[in-house]
Enzyme design. Structure first.
Site, PDB file in Angstrom:
ATOM      1  N   ASP A  57     -31.068   9.025  41.926  1.00 59.39           N
ATOM      2  CA  ASP A  57     -30.678   9.315  43.301  1.00 59.39           C
ATOM      3  C   ASP A  57     -29.689   8.264  43.804  1.00 59.39           C
ATOM      4  OD1 ASP A  57     -31.099  10.177  46.210  1.00 59.39           O
ATOM      5  OD2 ASP A  57     -32.524  11.462  45.138  1.00 59.39           O
ATOM      6  N   HIS A  66     -31.243   8.455  51.097  1.00 59.92           N
ATOM      7  CA  HIS A  66     -31.821   9.648  50.491  1.00 59.92           C
ATOM      8  C   HIS A  66     -32.861   9.309  49.419  1.00 59.92           C
ATOM      9  CE1 HIS A  66     -31.843  13.194  47.788  1.00 59.92           C
ATOM     10  NE2 HIS A  66     -31.759  13.861  48.924  1.00 59.92           N
ATOM     11  N   ASN A  75     -29.718  23.867  48.385  1.00 57.04           N
ATOM     12  CA  ASN A  75     -29.832  24.143  49.830  1.00 57.04           C
ATOM     13  C   ASN A  75     -28.779  25.094  50.366  1.00 57.04           C
ATOM     14  OD1 ASN A  75     -31.894  22.340  49.803  1.00 57.04           O
ATOM     15  ND2 ASN A  75     -30.768  20.675  50.753  1.00 57.04           N
ATOM     16  N   SER A 110     -34.699  18.723  48.261  1.00 59.36           N
ATOM     17  CA  SER A 110     -34.910  17.379  47.682  1.00 59.36           C
ATOM     18  C   SER A 110     -36.340  16.932  47.887  1.00 59.36           C
ATOM     19  CB  SER A 110     -34.014  16.349  48.370  1.00 59.36           C
ATOM     20  OG  SER A 110     -32.702  16.506  47.974  1.00 59.36           O
TER      21      SER A 110
END
Ligand code: CA
Ligand code: CA
Length: 712
Positions: free
Chosen positions: A199, A254, A343, A411
């Site tokens: 990430d 994130h 998404n 996520s």
């Protein structure tokens, strides 16, 4: 269930390949770069910061979860007093390999014992309870408080526990959660499980994360040397593949959010809890502060995760075209690859989204549900390419700088699945990626809004998955055997029965189940199965012979296809052709009461105990049957003669007298006379004389005179 899933897998792979092909015509993103799923919907004003200062005692409650470990202890109450000196009690303890922890003089016959870690309490209880000498056997229950974590932000974590509460201005439906509360009664995770987070990095100093962060034990920090020789210098906290340095800190936020959902430190009275309260999260940064990265950086991060032993790799990123290199790296990975579905609100079957849409069997692809178990408006879906759903809107989690805030996107859903995979791995480290994936997929809560949208039509349920691991994925176990372990005097026509905990079928090694005689030679047997019983019929058993039954690993399966995990082998001894007699003659002038404790050890077998007693008038002889024992048996006799005083003598006899047609023999016996009570004990040989006569198949003790009091 297995067949159904294989069918689904086939369907998945066929449709998945079609999807891949169609992807070449549809450019989602020519830049070949990845981006994050999240709309980071909160501003810094909306950040809920629970902590303004960091105290030094943040890990005070670190060991809390250890209170729920089972202690493998049993209370056993015998029907007689002083079990600590009883051969019967010792024999029973030996059968379950139990260690006596305590004797309770206040309660007659009560002991606390510990059984081996690898034994189920219920099996030990069964063995004790079957003995007529045992009044009861029950577990030493370990009490614990209910496993609702004390983290103050837990009420916002509807994905873990949804009781209809209002979160971030929205209220949900009670039960629309992954049922973490009940799952935590089974396990809250383990620091043996490593989950790599590919990430934007992770805030390495976040107090709710740092206790659960993986560190490279083979590396010395900042000595400028690649100590473990993995090609990365000073990779102590992980690696930053974007900037090519050893600091995988999070400059976006994130990755820190993803890490918190997987394994924020649970029940530490601060912030939130992850799906796992304990884990090792490996920080692998390959996305920059805007959330962009490349195939090559992702590839190196996956290879690093594999090299360093990650069990699960969380991938909350997507975009870019099909990459054969990445697909190969994922397929060859030893880890379970958890991927966010994406998404865009799109159908991944038609518009593949990578890495979620790679057809590798170790990928599990995750869609997002809301607080009422509806698929979210933004979540990608795909009846063949998206596997399960998990909470993905207004997910309260860790933010850099010891803060907390909300994230929305698949996520977060992927992170919930990674956490659940980690819980399963904690419980059963031996399970394969495919078994873990199947467990998660087979135990979803099917929801109408998800049927026809994703493969399983359901949202993950951590509790159901863990229960499934405990019950369905359990390997068959042997509960008891007939004849029992180390049993002697087994009849020659005995049908051997091995009782399992559940119904069984033949495994691949079924034909390697053997019955060997004392010389190790395999004898002819018939093997069959009836329900939960393995039945062995031997063609011919000999008298007085030790036999060993070998049941190799893999020879038995349960109905779920799980094999007997380890070899089981045990011995018993067949009945002897001849009996051994003890003849006792009282040649004294007064009557005696005698007791013999015979500790009988047949060749290669455990010692068994017999108590023989009687009263003899002067001049009388009696004959006591000690049983049928084969040649080479050792018998230790402890003799108690009650006259005016109580004495004991110990006679050690090797049973070498079982030869056929043996004539009367006379043998010198060395005896120790010991004053048994009261007070002092004397140990010295008193007599050496010809007392014992061994007849054919018999043993004769002639008591010339009752023992007399020893002088000090
Ligand atoms: Ca290194
Ligand atoms: Ca916490």
């Amino acid at each position: 269930m297995i067949k159904r899933f294989i069918l689904l897998l086939i369907l998945l792979s066929i449709l998945g390949i079609c999807g891949t092909v169609s992807a070449t015509n549809i450019d989602i993103d020519d830049s070949q770069k990845y981006h994050l799923f999240e709309n980071t919907i909160q501003t810094s004003d909306n950040d809920i910061t629970l902590e303004t200062s960091i105290s030094n005692n943040s890990n005070d409650n670190k060991n809390f979860s250890s209170t729920k470990s089972t202690n493998n202890e049993l209370f056993v109450r015998f029907r007689f007093e002083n079990p600590s000196s009883s051969p019967i009690a010792l024999n029973l303890h030996a059968q379950v390999n139990a260690t006596v922890l305590n004797d309770y003089t206040e309660i007659s016959g009560l002991q606390l014992v510990k059984i081996p870690e690898n034994m189920y309490l219920i099996d030990a209880i069964n063995i004790y309870s079957q003995s007529s000498h045992v009044l009861y056997a029950e577990p030493n229950n370990a009490y614990q408080i209910s496993l609702i974590p004390n983290d103050p932000g837990f009420n916002n974590q509807w994905g873990l526990y949804n009781n209809g509460q209002i979160v971030y201005g929205l209220w949900g439906t009670a039960g629309s959660d992954i049922n973490a509360i009940n799952a935590w009664d089974i396990t809250t995770g383990s620091s043996n499980v490593i989950i790599a987070v590919l990430d934007t990095g992770i805030d390495l100093n976040h107090v709710d994360l740092r206790g659960n962060l993986w560190i490279n034990r083979g590396e010395i920090l900042n000595d400028g040397i690649d100590n473990d020789g993995n090609g990365y210098i000073d990779d102590y906290y992980g690696w930053d593949f974007y900037n090519n340095d050893n600091d995988p800190s999070d400059d976006n936020g994130h990755g820190t959010g993803v890490a918190g959902v997987i394994a924020a430190f649970g029940n530490n009275s601060r912030g939130i809890t992850g799906v796992m309260w304990n884990a090792q999260i490996m920080a692998l940064k390959f996305l920059d502060k805007n959330g962009y990265g490349t195939d090559e950086d992702a590839l190196r991060a996956i290879l690093y995760a594999n090299k360093m032993g990650a069990h699960i790799i969380n991938n909350s990123w997507n975009g870019g075209n099909y990459s054969k290199v990445l697909k190969d790296a994922i397929s060859k990975s030893n880890a379970l690859i958890v991927c966010a579905a994406g998404n865009n609100g799109m159908n991944n079957d038609i518009f593949p989204d990578y890495p979620a849409s790679y057809t590798s069997s170790n990928i599990i692809s995750v869609a997002a549900t809301d607080m009422e178990d509806y698929i979210t408006y933004f979540s990608n879906y795909g009846i063949s390419s998206v596997d399960v759903a998990a909470p993905g809107i207004n997910i309260y989690t860790t933010r850099p700088g010891n803060r907390y805030g909300y994230f929305t996107g698949t996520s977060m859903s992927a992170a919930f699945v990674s956490g659940l995979a980690g819980l399963i791995k904690s419980l059963r480290p031996d399970l394969t990626n495919i078994q873990i994936k199947n467990t998660i997929m087979n135990n979803v809560d099917v929801k109408s809004s998800l049927i026809g949208k994703i493969l399983t039509g359901g949202r993950i349920n951590a509790y159901k998955s863990l229960i499934n691991v405990i019950t369905i994925l359990r390997h068959p176990r042997i509960l008891s055997t007939d004849p029992a372990k180390e049993e002697v005097g087994v009849p020659l026509n005995k049908v051997i029965k091995i009782y399992f905990n559940e119904n069984i079928t033949k495994g691949i090694n079924f034909k390697y189940i053997t019955l060997n005689n004392a010389k190790g030679k395999s004898i002819k047997i018939q093997r069959s199965i009836n329900g939960n019983i393995l039945i062995i019929i031997a063609s011919k058993l000999d008298y007085g012979t030790k036999y060993t039954l070998n049941i190799p690993a893999g020879s038995i399966r349960n109905v779920h296809g799980n094999y007997l995990r380890s070899k089981y082998s045990y011995s018993f001894c067949t009945v002897s052709k001849y009996s051994t007699f003890l003849k006792v003659q009282n040649r004294g002038s007064s009557s005696i009461h005698f007791i013999y404790y015979a500790a009988i050890t047949q060749p290669g077998m455990k010692t068994i105990y017999k108590r023989l007693s009687g009263t003899l008038n002067p001049g009388r002889t009696t004959s006591i049957n000690i049983g049928k024992h084969p040649l080479g048996t050792k018998i230790l006799l402890s003799e108690y003669i009650y006259n005016k005083n109580r004495y004991m003598r110990t006679i050690n006899i090797k049973n070498i007298f079982m030869r056929k047609k043996m004539k009367l023999l006379t043998q010198k016996i060395y005896m120790k006379w010991v004053k048994a009570s009261p007070g002092k004990i004397y140990k010295r040989p008193v007599y050496t004389y010809k007392l014992i006569q061994i007849t054919s198949y018999g043993l004769k003790i002639r008591i010339i005179s009752p023992p007399h009091r020893l002088r000090n």
